[in-house]
Design an enzyme around this catalytic site. Structure first.
Site: not given
Length: 229
Positions: A9-11, A66, A69
């Site tokens: 995930s980006h987070s 997610d 990218s």
């Protein structure tokens, strides 16, 4: 050993939270987060993904992501692995797909079936449908089902998140199209929207090669109360 799962995930918080949720339903499955950048910002880290993949082990690994990218980062990580053959990327919604994959892995499914369980949560609009599927209605109606069953919920909490995940995860790995009280049986979210409490009768209809197995799977879970009081 079971199939392991990696969440990209980006987070960092989203990855950690999703893993925490799935772990409640699949305590024996190795589920590893790889969220955020190395310095704690929003983004993805090739190093984090590689570290998670190398730690995962098990009988193969399924990767969920997610955003686009994150997929690119995961694909790049595969190029650095010595044995990438056992690592599969799933095209699935992160949370619902993760829960379904985790439940399938907990049940002993192989890596292909675990990925299929995750991807089965994309919903009927994104899945191949059998003859008779009526677009936009979410059910198969013009073709008679190959197998049916009616089962009364006996667990106190009814069809809440954990039972819904067990049902959806198992059905998504079978070669069958299944509806339960008119909603897609492989959709955790769809099952939860039924609001089915204790005493509710679940009407199961199934089409396809594994139709009988699908109905039997739901019956066994319901009659066992999903392992709950």
């Amino acid at each position: 050993m079971t199939v392991s799962i990696v969440v990209v995930s980006h987070s960092e918080k989203i990855a950690d939270g999703a893993v925490e949720l799935a772990a409640q339903m699949a305590p024996d499955v190795v589920i590893l987060p790889a969220g955020g950048t190395d310095d704690g910002r929003i983004g993805t880290s090739l190093g984090k993904v590689l570290a998670a993949l190398e730690q995962a082990g098990g009988e193969g690994t399924v990767v969920l992501t997610d955003l686009g990218s994150a997929v690119m980062t995961a694909e790049s990580a595969l190029e650095f692995l010595e044995s990438p053959a056992g690592v599969l990327l799933a095209d699935a919604p992160l949370v619902e797909g993760l829960v379904a994959a985790a439940v399938a892995a907990q049940g002993g499914a192989d890596v292909q079936a675990v990925r299929q369980a995750a991807e089965g949560t994309r919903g009927p609009g994104n899945q191949p449908q059998p003859a008779g599927w009526e677009a936009g209605r979410g059910s198969v109606s013009s073709a008679a089902p190959d197998c049916t069953g009616d089962f009364e919920l006996v667990n106190q909490a009814g069809m809440h998140a954990r039972p819904a995940a067990k049902v959806a995860g198992g059905l998504a790995s079978l070669d069958a199209e299944v509806t339960i009280n008119g909603v897609d049986g492989a959709s955790m979210t769809g099952l939860m929207t039924l609001g089915a409490g204790k005493g509710t009768v679940l009407h199961v209809e199934a089409w396809g090669a594994d139709a009988e197995r699908a109905v039997e799977y739901v019956r066994s879970l319901v009659e066992a109360g999903f392992g709950e009081p």
